[in-house]
Write a protein that holds these residues in place. Structure first.
Motif, short mmCIF file in Angstrom:
data_model
loop_
_atom_site.label_atom_id
_atom_site.label_comp_id
_atom_site.label_asym_id
_atom_site.label_seq_id
_atom_site.Cartn_x
_atom_site.Cartn_y
_atom_site.Cartn_z
N MET A 19 -14.74 2.83 9.25
CA MET A 19 -14.19 1.60 8.09
C MET A 19 -13.61 2.29 6.93
N VAL A 20 -12.56 2.46 6.51
CA VAL A 20 -11.80 3.18 5.28
C VAL A 20 -11.86 2.07 4.35
N VAL A 21 -12.18 2.05 3.03
CA VAL A 21 -11.20 1.13 1.90
C VAL A 21 -10.15 2.16 0.83
N VAL A 22 -8.75 1.14 0.80
CA VAL A 22 -8.29 2.04 0.08
C VAL A 22 -7.72 0.44 -0.59
N SER A 23 -7.38 1.06 -2.52
CA SER A 23 -6.80 0.79 -3.13
C SER A 23 -5.31 0.96 -2.97
N GLY A 24 -4.49 -0.34 -3.84
CA GLY A 24 -3.24 -0.22 -3.81
C GLY A 24 -2.74 -0.32 -2.57
N ALA A 25 -3.44 -1.03 -1.26
CA ALA A 25 -3.03 -1.91 -0.37
C ALA A 25 -1.43 -2.39 0.06
N SER A 26 -1.23 -3.17 -1.11
CA SER A 26 -0.03 -4.58 -0.43
C SER A 26 1.26 -3.78 -1.08
N ARG A 27 1.48 -2.00 -1.14
CA ARG A 27 2.89 -1.37 -1.40
C ARG A 27 2.64 -0.53 -1.89
N LEU A 47 -7.60 -3.29 -1.22
CA LEU A 47 -7.17 -3.91 -2.60
C LEU A 47 -6.73 -3.80 -2.78
N SER A 48 -5.76 -4.68 -3.24
CA SER A 48 -4.87 -4.69 -4.59
C SER A 48 -4.98 -5.94 -4.90
N ARG A 49 -3.87 -6.09 -6.56
CA ARG A 49 -3.68 -7.24 -7.20
C ARG A 49 -2.79 -8.29 -6.22
N GLN A 50 -2.09 -7.87 -5.37
CA GLN A 50 -1.38 -8.74 -4.60
C GLN A 50 -2.11 -9.48 -3.08
N ARG A 51 -2.58 -9.71 -3.22
CA ARG A 51 -3.79 -10.11 -1.81
C ARG A 51 -2.80 -9.97 0.03
N CYS A 52 -2.70 -8.26 0.32
CA CYS A 52 -2.52 -7.92 1.90
C CYS A 52 -2.84 -9.13 3.03
N LYS A 53 -1.91 -9.01 3.89
CA LYS A 53 -2.21 -10.50 5.37
C LYS A 53 -3.47 -9.94 5.68
N PRO A 54 -4.43 -10.69 7.00
CA PRO A 54 -5.24 -9.92 6.98
C PRO A 54 -4.68 -9.81 8.31
N SER A 55 -5.29 -9.50 8.97
CA SER A 55 -5.05 -9.26 10.71
C SER A 55 -6.24 -8.48 11.48
N GLU A 56 -5.82 -8.09 12.48
CA GLU A 56 -7.81 -7.75 13.22
C GLU A 56 -8.10 -6.21 12.42
N ASN A 57 -9.09 -5.96 11.96
CA ASN A 57 -9.83 -4.90 11.44
C ASN A 57 -9.16 -5.12 10.35
N LEU A 58 -8.27 -5.75 9.94
CA LEU A 58 -8.43 -5.94 8.39
C LEU A 58 -8.96 -6.53 7.44
N ALA A 60 -8.83 -7.61 3.48
CA ALA A 60 -8.14 -8.12 2.68
C ALA A 60 -8.47 -8.59 1.43
N LEU A 61 -8.97 -7.80 0.56
CA LEU A 61 -9.22 -8.33 -0.96
C LEU A 61 -7.97 -8.38 -2.15
N SER A 62 -8.43 -9.81 -2.78
CA SER A 62 -7.58 -10.04 -3.84
C SER A 62 -8.28 -9.51 -5.46
N VAL A 63 -8.08 -7.93 -5.80
CA VAL A 63 -8.56 -7.51 -7.00
C VAL A 63 -7.94 -6.56 -8.05
N ASP A 64 -8.29 -6.59 -9.48
CA ASP A 64 -7.45 -6.16 -10.46
C ASP A 64 -8.77 -4.93 -10.41
N LEU A 65 -8.42 -4.11 -9.89
CA LEU A 65 -9.34 -2.57 -10.89
C LEU A 65 -8.68 -2.34 -12.07
#
Length: 94
Positions: A19-27, A47-58, A60-65
């Motif tokens: 498992m890996v956590v990636v911030s700024g994941a929407s762009r 993790l991103s301010r704009q929610r990524c489209k969830p998919s298998e193995n993903l 997506a959390l909307s957060v403002d860090l």
């Protein structure tokens, strides 16, 4: 080398194996990194301010860090994901 580094990071942050956590994941670079990791079969928490489209193995959390409240929400949500519980994300998706 990449896999050995990932194992060390997962152990350091006590993430489940693969498992890996990636911030700024929407762009940009964060988005491309998510795509590479998913293509490699690695489970990603995005993790991103704009929610990524969830998919298998993903997950997506909307957060403002950039603020303390957002950071605290991210920590709580990550612990929920790591513990295997569903995450309630009430923020609107695009």
């Amino acid at each position: 080398m990449f896999c050995e580094d990932m194992a060390a990071l997962n152990q350091l942050y006590q993430l489940p194996e693969g498992m890996v956590v990636v911030s700024g994941a929407s762009r940009g670079i964060g988005h491309e990194l998510v795509n590479v990791l998913l293509a490699s079969g690695i489970e990603v928490v995005a993790l991103s301010r704009q929610r990524c489209k969830p998919s298998e193995n993903l997950t997506a959390l909307s957060v403002d860090l950039s603020d303390e409240t957002g950071l605290n929400m991210a920590i709580e949500s990550l612990q929920t994901v790591i513990d295997g519980r569903p995450v309630a994300d009430d923020r609107e998706s695009d």
